[in-house]
Design a protein around this motif. Structure first.
Motif, PDB file in Angstrom:
ATOM      1  N   GLU A  71      -0.003   8.273   6.590  1.00 47.74           N
ATOM      2  CA  GLU A  71       1.102   7.859   7.471  1.00 47.74           C
ATOM      3  C   GLU A  71       2.403   7.759   6.687  1.00 47.74           C
ATOM      4  OE1 GLU A  71       2.443   4.044  10.259  1.00 47.74           O
ATOM      5  OE2 GLU A  71       0.374   4.212   9.522  1.00 47.74           O
ATOM      6  N   VAL A  72       3.465   8.282   7.276  1.00 44.47           N
ATOM      7  CA  VAL A  72       4.798   8.109   6.692  1.00 44.47           C
ATOM      8  C   VAL A  72       5.286   6.707   7.028  1.00 44.47           C
ATOM      9  CG1 VAL A  72       7.180   8.910   6.675  1.00 44.47           C
ATOM     10  CG2 VAL A  72       5.311  10.565   6.874  1.00 44.47           C
ATOM     11  N   VAL A  73       5.505   5.890   5.993  1.00 40.49           N
ATOM     12  CA  VAL A  73       5.937   4.510   6.200  1.00 40.49           C
ATOM     13  C   VAL A  73       7.452   4.422   6.323  1.00 40.49           C
ATOM     14  CG1 VAL A  73       5.946   2.181   5.220  1.00 40.49           C
ATOM     15  CG2 VAL A  73       3.926   3.639   4.961  1.00 40.49           C
ATOM     16  N   LYS A  74       8.151   5.188   5.484  1.00 38.04           N
ATOM     17  CA  LYS A  74       9.618   5.104   5.476  1.00 38.04           C
ATOM     18  C   LYS A  74      10.191   6.407   4.930  1.00 38.04           C
ATOM     19  CE  LYS A  74      13.417   2.209   3.730  1.00 38.04           C
ATOM     20  NZ  LYS A  74      13.772   1.051   2.868  1.00 38.04           N
ATOM     21  N   VAL A  88       1.435  -6.610   3.130  1.00 41.71           N
ATOM     22  CA  VAL A  88       1.643  -5.688   2.013  1.00 41.71           C
ATOM     23  C   VAL A  88       1.094  -4.305   2.364  1.00 41.71           C
ATOM     24  CG1 VAL A  88       1.070  -5.180  -0.385  1.00 41.71           C
ATOM     25  CG2 VAL A  88       1.590  -7.521   0.292  1.00 41.71           C
ATOM     26  N   ILE A  89       1.904  -3.273   2.102  1.00 44.98           N
ATOM     27  CA  ILE A  89       1.485  -1.893   2.333  1.00 44.98           C
ATOM     28  C   ILE A  89       1.597  -1.132   1.014  1.00 44.98           C
ATOM     29  CG2 ILE A  89       1.909   0.238   3.613  1.00 44.98           C
ATOM     30  CD1 ILE A  89       3.263  -1.418   5.760  1.00 44.98           C
ATOM     31  N   PRO A  90       0.474  -0.622   0.476  1.00 42.05           N
ATOM     32  CA  PRO A  90       0.557   0.210  -0.735  1.00 42.05           C
ATOM     33  C   PRO A  90       1.117   1.582  -0.376  1.00 42.05           C
ATOM     34  CG  PRO A  90      -1.700   0.115   0.057  1.00 42.05           C
ATOM     35  CD  PRO A  90      -0.905  -0.792   0.957  1.00 42.05           C
ATOM     36  N   VAL A  91       2.122   2.037  -1.102  1.00 45.40           N
ATOM     37  CA  VAL A  91       2.771   3.306  -0.770  1.00 45.40           C
ATOM     38  C   VAL A  91       2.931   4.166  -2.020  1.00 45.40           C
ATOM     39  CG1 VAL A  91       4.037   2.402   1.217  1.00 45.40           C
ATOM     40  CG2 VAL A  91       5.077   2.319  -1.044  1.00 45.40           C
ATOM     41  N   THR A  92       2.933   5.473  -1.800  1.00 48.48           N
ATOM     42  CA  THR A  92       3.278   6.446  -2.831  1.00 48.48           C
ATOM     43  C   THR A  92       4.657   6.990  -2.523  1.00 48.48           C
ATOM     44  OG1 THR A  92       0.968   7.097  -3.120  1.00 48.48           O
ATOM     45  CG2 THR A  92       2.634   8.596  -3.964  1.00 48.48           C
ATOM     46  N   ILE A  93       5.531   6.989  -3.532  1.00 45.84           N
ATOM     47  CA  ILE A  93       6.892   7.498  -3.358  1.00 45.84           C
ATOM     48  C   ILE A  93       6.930   8.964  -3.775  1.00 45.84           C
ATOM     49  CG2 ILE A  93       9.316   7.202  -3.963  1.00 45.84           C
ATOM     50  CD1 ILE A  93       8.678   4.318  -4.689  1.00 45.84           C
ATOM     51  N   ALA A  95       9.372   7.908  10.090  1.00 47.30           N
ATOM     52  CA  ALA A  95       8.360   6.861   9.958  1.00 47.30           C
ATOM     53  C   ALA A  95       7.376   6.921  11.118  1.00 47.30           C
ATOM     54  CB  ALA A  95       9.047   5.497   9.911  1.00 47.30           C
ATOM     55  N   GLY A  96       6.092   6.834  10.798  1.00 47.79           N
ATOM     56  CA  GLY A  96       5.054   6.900  11.813  1.00 47.79           C
ATOM     57  C   GLY A  96       4.390   8.255  11.929  1.00 47.79           C
ATOM     58  N   ASP A  97       4.978   9.305  11.322  1.00 43.52           N
ATOM     59  CA  ASP A  97       4.369  10.635  11.382  1.00 43.52           C
ATOM     60  C   ASP A  97       3.053  10.655  10.607  1.00 43.52           C
ATOM     61  OD1 ASP A  97       6.479  11.503  12.843  1.00 43.52           O
ATOM     62  OD2 ASP A  97       7.405  12.707  11.268  1.00 43.52           O
ATOM     63  N   LYS A  98       2.118  11.443  11.074  1.00 41.26           N
ATOM     64  CA  LYS A  98       0.858  11.670  10.374  1.00 41.26           C
ATOM     65  C   LYS A  98       0.960  12.987   9.606  1.00 41.26           C
ATOM     66  CE  LYS A  98      -1.591   8.110  11.776  1.00 41.26           C
ATOM     67  NZ  LYS A  98      -2.201   7.141  10.848  1.00 41.26           N
ATOM     68  N   ILE A  99       0.599  12.948   8.330  1.00 47.53           N
ATOM     69  CA  ILE A  99       0.784  14.131   7.494  1.00 47.53           C
ATOM     70  C   ILE A  99      -0.440  14.373   6.602  1.00 47.53           C
ATOM     71  CG2 ILE A  99       3.308  14.114   7.482  1.00 47.53           C
ATOM     72  CD1 ILE A  99       1.597  12.679   4.504  1.00 47.53           C
ATOM     73  N   ASP A 100      -0.540  15.605   6.092  1.00 45.40           N
ATOM     74  CA  ASP A 100      -1.536  15.973   5.088  1.00 45.40           C
ATOM     75  C   ASP A 100      -0.794  16.277   3.790  1.00 45.40           C
ATOM     76  OD1 ASP A 100      -3.406  15.816   7.106  1.00 45.40           O
ATOM     77  OD2 ASP A 100      -3.450  17.980   7.469  1.00 45.40           O
ATOM     78  N   ASN A 138      16.461  11.483  -0.489  1.00 47.69           N
ATOM     79  CA  ASN A 138      15.357  12.446  -0.355  1.00 47.69           C
ATOM     80  C   ASN A 138      14.016  11.849  -0.775  1.00 47.69           C
ATOM     81  OD1 ASN A 138      16.749  14.830   0.607  1.00 47.69           O
ATOM     82  ND2 ASN A 138      17.721  14.907  -1.403  1.00 47.69           N
ATOM     83  N   LEU A 139      13.745  10.631  -0.341  1.00 48.56           N
ATOM     84  CA  LEU A 139      12.499   9.961  -0.670  1.00 48.56           C
ATOM     85  C   LEU A 139      11.657   9.752   0.583  1.00 48.56           C
ATOM     86  CD1 LEU A 139      13.773   7.195  -3.142  1.00 48.56           C
ATOM     87  CD2 LEU A 139      12.731   9.385  -3.717  1.00 48.56           C
ATOM     88  N   ILE A 140      10.354   9.974   0.441  1.00 47.93           N
ATOM     89  CA  ILE A 140       9.409   9.695   1.516  1.00 47.93           C
ATOM     90  C   ILE A 140       8.351   8.746   0.977  1.00 47.93           C
ATOM     91  CG2 ILE A 140       7.682  10.659   3.083  1.00 47.93           C
ATOM     92  CD1 ILE A 140       9.207  13.217   3.187  1.00 47.93           C
ATOM     93  N   LEU A 141       8.117   7.641   1.681  1.00 43.58           N
ATOM     94  CA  LEU A 141       7.102   6.662   1.299  1.00 43.58           C
ATOM     95  C   LEU A 141       5.870   6.881   2.162  1.00 43.58           C
ATOM     96  CD1 LEU A 141       9.730   5.460   0.075  1.00 43.58           C
ATOM     97  CD2 LEU A 141       8.783   3.197   0.543  1.00 43.58           C
TER      98      LEU A 141
END
Length: 209
Positions: A176-179, A22-27, A104-109, A185-188
């Motif tokens: 981390e960008v999961v998806k 399980v990965i908690p994500v913000t949409i 997916a996999g990018d590191k972001i602020d 136009n959604l980033i998880l």
């Protein structure tokens, strides 16, 4: 920083990776952001692009902003923000920045305005320890000592006291960008980001990755 985009926080959920974890994500609804102005070292002393994001009625946009959109010949937007990028040569006025700039996999602020908590005491606001909870104690959830008696005879600057909590600019680093759902136009993003649902957030390429 080479990549950045504006978005609005939709909320949190969870997804499962290929191993069933399980990965908690913000949409985040990210973009499309329209380039309204391009700044260069020659004219402004630095490289940046000013972008508009979000649908809004024209009557709800003030005159200065409306003039910027008219000059760029683009539709009015709810938000107008400047993004400082290392290289803006590939972007021109009228271009769109979409969610697929990230993968997916990018590191972001992520930067946003934190939730408002109203007037809060020092324990909630600053995490101070409480006093003894026995009946003989006259001190439970207060701020503690206000300082010495006669010298200096005042409360020192920086004393952690009760007051307004929240509604400040907060940046969460190295998420981390999961998806990325480019079609919608959604980033998880893995974990939590600042702000309320529907609040504006700025997603940038991480500077400490």
């Amino acid at each position: 920083m080479n990549k950045a985009i504006l978005g609005t926080k939709i909320g949190m959920t969870q997804i499962f990776d290929e191993n069933g974890k399980v990965i908690p994500v913000t949409i985040v609804l990210a973009g499309p952001c329209t380039v309204v102005q391009k700044k260069t070292v020659e004219t402004d002393g630095y490289d940046a692009v000013k972008v508009g994001f979000g649908e809004v009625k024209e009557k709800n946009v003030n005159k200065p902003d409306k003039g910027q959109f008219a000059k760029a010949d683009v539709a009015v937007k709810k938000y107008l923000r400047e993004l400082r990028l290392d290289d803006c040569s590939a972007l021109n006025v009228g271009d769109e920045i979409k969610a697929d700039v990230f993968a997916a996999g990018d590191k972001i602020d992520v930067t946003g305005i934190s939730k408002g908590k109203g007037f809060a005491g020092p324990m909630k606001r600053w995490g101070l320890h409480r006093g003894p909870m026995a009946h003989g104690s006259g001190y439970h959830r207060g701020s503690g000592s206000m300082g010495a008696c006669s010298n200096p005879g005042r409360v020192m600057k920086g004393k952690k006291l009760p007051g307004h909590m929240g509604v400040v600019r907060v940046t969460v680093q190295n998420l981390e960008v999961v998806k990325v759902d480019a079609e919608n136009n959604l980033i998880l993003l893995k974990g939590a980001v600042p702000g309320n649902k529907g609040g504006l957030v700025t997603i940038r390429e991480s500077i400490k990755a």
